[in-house]
Enzyme design. Structure first.
Site, short mmCIF file in Angstrom:
data_model
loop_
_atom_site.label_atom_id
_atom_site.label_comp_id
_atom_site.label_asym_id
_atom_site.label_seq_id
_atom_site.Cartn_x
_atom_site.Cartn_y
_atom_site.Cartn_z
N ASN A 117 0.99 0.30 5.94
CA ASN A 117 1.60 -0.35 4.65
C ASN A 117 2.34 -1.72 5.00
OD1 ASN A 117 2.79 -0.96 2.15
ND2 ASN A 117 4.65 0.20 2.46
N GLY A 118 1.68 -2.83 4.64
CA GLY A 118 2.35 -4.22 4.98
C GLY A 118 1.59 -5.14 5.51
N THR A 158 24.18 -0.86 -9.28
CA THR A 158 23.52 -2.29 -9.21
C THR A 158 22.01 -2.32 -8.80
OG1 THR A 158 23.99 -4.19 -8.43
CG2 THR A 158 23.84 -2.58 -6.68
N CYS A 197 0.85 -1.25 0.07
CA CYS A 197 -0.06 0.21 0.02
C CYS A 197 0.81 1.24 0.28
CB CYS A 197 -0.91 -0.15 1.21
SG CYS A 197 -1.97 -1.29 1.22
N ARG A 208 20.35 -1.73 -12.16
CA ARG A 208 20.59 -2.76 -13.00
C ARG A 208 19.57 -3.86 -12.79
NH1 ARG A 208 27.00 -3.49 -12.71
NH2 ARG A 208 27.86 -1.78 -14.04
N LEU A 223 -3.60 -1.47 -1.60
CA LEU A 223 -3.47 -2.85 -2.21
C LEU A 223 -4.16 -3.83 -1.32
CD1 LEU A 223 -2.30 -4.25 -4.89
CD2 LEU A 223 -0.54 -4.83 -3.49
#
Length: 585
Positions: A75-76, A316, A2, A319, A51
């Site tokens: 959120n979680g 990184t 979320c 990537r 979400l």
């Protein structure tokens, strides 16, 4: 995942300010496309973009206690919410949301309840009775959280800094394992495991204990009311997640709604190492496997959008985030909303190839502690934001609190790479799942050399990124980079190119200060570069920069199989002793 946004102490609490909060919260809608919520109390605002994973029908946020005097935006996922509800039987719950327990725990225990939560989370809670508030982030920083300060003295919290960057003069990455209390001011660490002090542990390695701890971590993450799957690269970590999930899926809550055949997902350039290995693992486990392809050009075209979403200029991370970002979009198009992923194992067990050069167990363990503590700036950030960009949630069982306690308490001598004993990187993890009866994985997958995600999707991906940046950034610009970017000065054209994109979206000093810097080889910390003097001449975060270790190193002159096997065969632990297994090919 979320998206949360909270603001306290606004001088302006007019309808115009409310509209501005809604606008800023909308910047997080990619994280939570299912519903939007906002609670206003005087000069305090708590916003939420949802979400829906657990209790999609009634778990909209913000969430409340019985009389709505306590408000929380989260959120979680709280994996032990059912056990916690048993401790709160005198409380009336409005929803089936796993996150609602936070409001009631605060009512029952005050601010000292965060360590009771087993899960990944960032939350902000307002107590309207005295207008006090707290904010907290999970132990390792699996979920993102930022904290900022406005010109009017207001305090802000948000899942991503794009919601803070315009309205806050200063903002920071909220430290993992910490809580902020308006009553006491400042951040206080609530997560204090024994390993955090970096003292050298002495617990003997027990493969059964380690295996069972990991199985438990995977099983608890099968809690879901929506379709889900596993990100499967074919490497050790994701393959173990898939193997355990597949083995226990039939008895999970998710299987009742979505069936007992696990879905797995992989992405790569055509012919990449990961695609081949993932297909083999999927066939062995009997999963419903989804194989996605991307071209180098598609990856290059996505770079600006990737950097906007992941909010970093670390080389990184970008990537690896790009193929993960593309894959997440494909996964979401199939109707899947949650995936399990293998992040964290390399940090815990010293799986990166540079750990081959660790001089002793003390430095090995200290480096693993440094790596775990920094996960929120790298792999956790990548896994969360690359998936959340498309409304997909990533869960990471290797970073389970109980599993971390088990794995980080093992005497690091057992984690050391020991060619003389047949121990390759992450040998204790491989050995824990190397069982003869009902094997979890084929041996050659179980003992496959570490491949960083950005390498495994296809070696030409990183090579193409470097070539692309070389064409765009002239030599004089890089030469004068220290004058343009005096903080975290990019040392390569690739790094310079990413930095220019980042600065376009996030031009403030506060934004660039949220990104770590320093040289690295094969994802090492700057300190670990001291382990091999040759690495300082080739400080690239790719695993192939581990000269003499990676089988496809940039300039390899050493036979890497001599570091991996003894007389062609790995050794495994049985009844506390080492024995040689069948040859691995």
């Amino acid at each position: 995942m979320c998206g949360i946004l909270a603001v306290f102490g606004c001088v302006d609490n007019s309808p115009v300010k409310r509209a501005r909060i809604i606008e800023l919260s909308r910047r997080l809608r990619h994280r939570g496309p299912d519903w939007s919520g906002l609670h206003c109390y005087q000069d305090c605002y708590l916003a939420h973009q949802r979400l829906a994973i657990v209790d999609p029908a009634s778990g909209d946020q913000p969430l409340y206690n019985e009389d709505k005097t306590v408000v929380v935006t989260v959120n979680g996922e709280i994996y032990n919410h059912k056990e916690l509800r048993e401790k709160l039987k005198t409380h009336d719950f409005r929803t089936g949301s796993d996150c609602e327990v936070i409001a009631h725990l605060y009512e029952e225990y005050g601010e000292d309840f965060v360590d009771m939560l087993d899960g990944m989370f960032s939350f902000v809670l307002l107590d309207t009775r005295d207008k006090s508030f707290i904010a907290a982030r999970d132990a390792i920083g699996i979920t993102p959280l930022y904290m900022g300060w406005g010109h009017d003295g207001s305090i802000w919290f948000a899942s991503e800094m794009k919601s803070l960057s315009d309205d806050c003069e200063r903002f920071i990455s909220f430290l993992p394992g910490h809580i902020y209390s308006s009553k006491h001011g400042g951040l206080k660490r609530w997560y204090n495991p024994p390993w955090y002090s970096e003292q050298i542990p002495s617990t003997e390695y027990d493969p059964i204990v380690l295996r069972e701890a990991f199985e438990k971590a995977v099983i608890k993450r099968l809690m879901t009311d929506v379709p889900f799957g596993v990100l499967l690269s074919g490497g050790l970590d994701s393959s173990l997640v898939a193997a355990v999930a597949s083995r226990y899926l039939a008895n999970s809550e998710g299987a009742c709604q979505w069936g007992s055949q696990l879905h797995t997902f992989c992405i790569g350039l055509k012919g990449s190492p990961d695609l081949r290995a993932a297909r083999e693992v999927a066939d062995y486990l009997g999963t419903r496997h989804h194989e996605f392809y991307f071209t180098v050009q598609e990856g290059l075209d996505a770079l600006e959008e990737v950097i906007y979403h992941i909010e970093t200029y670390d080389v990184t991370t970008i990537r690896a985030s790009t193929p993960m970002f593309l894959m997440s979009r494909k996964i979401k198009s199939l109707g899947v909303k949650m995936v399990l992923s293998g992040e964290g194992s390399d940090e815990i067990f010293g799986g990166y190839l540079y750990f081959h050069k660790a001089p002793n167990k003390e430095e090995f363990h200290t480096e693993t502690c440094r790596k775990v503590k920094a996960l929120h700036l790298y792999d956790c950030l990548r896994a969360n934001k690359s998936t959340s960009a498309w409304g997909l949630e990533a869960r990471v069982p290797f970073l389970d609190k109980e599993f971390l306690d088990t794995a980080m308490s093992i005497d690091p001598e057992w984690k050391m790479v020991r060619p003389d004993l047949g121990r390759i990187e992450k040998w204790i993890l491989r050995n824990a799942f190397d069982v003869e009866e009902k094997p979890y994985l084929p041996k050659h997958i179980l003992y496959r050399q570490k491949e960083q995600f950005s390498d495994g999707v296809g070696y030409s991906w990183i090579d193409s990124l470097k070539d692309y940046a070389n064409q765009l950034v002239p030599d004089p610009i890089l030469t004068n980079a220290k004058f343009i970017y005096p903080e975290n000065t990019p040392s390569t054209k690739e790094g310079y190119y990413y930095r220019t994109i980042f600065e376009k979206f996030f031009p403030k000093n506060a934004a660039r200060s949220t990104v770590p810097g320093g040289p690295s080889v094969a994802c090492s910390t700057a300190k670990a570069l001291e382990w091999d003097v040759s690495w300082s001449k080739n400080p690239d975060p790719s695993g192939r920069a581990a000269l003499g270790v990676h089988e496809a190193a940039y300039e390899d002159t050493v036979d890497p199989t001599k570091d991996n096997l003894m007389n062609g065969s790995p050794l495994k632990l049985k009844d506390g002793t080492l024995e040689k297994t069948a040859e691995v090919v």
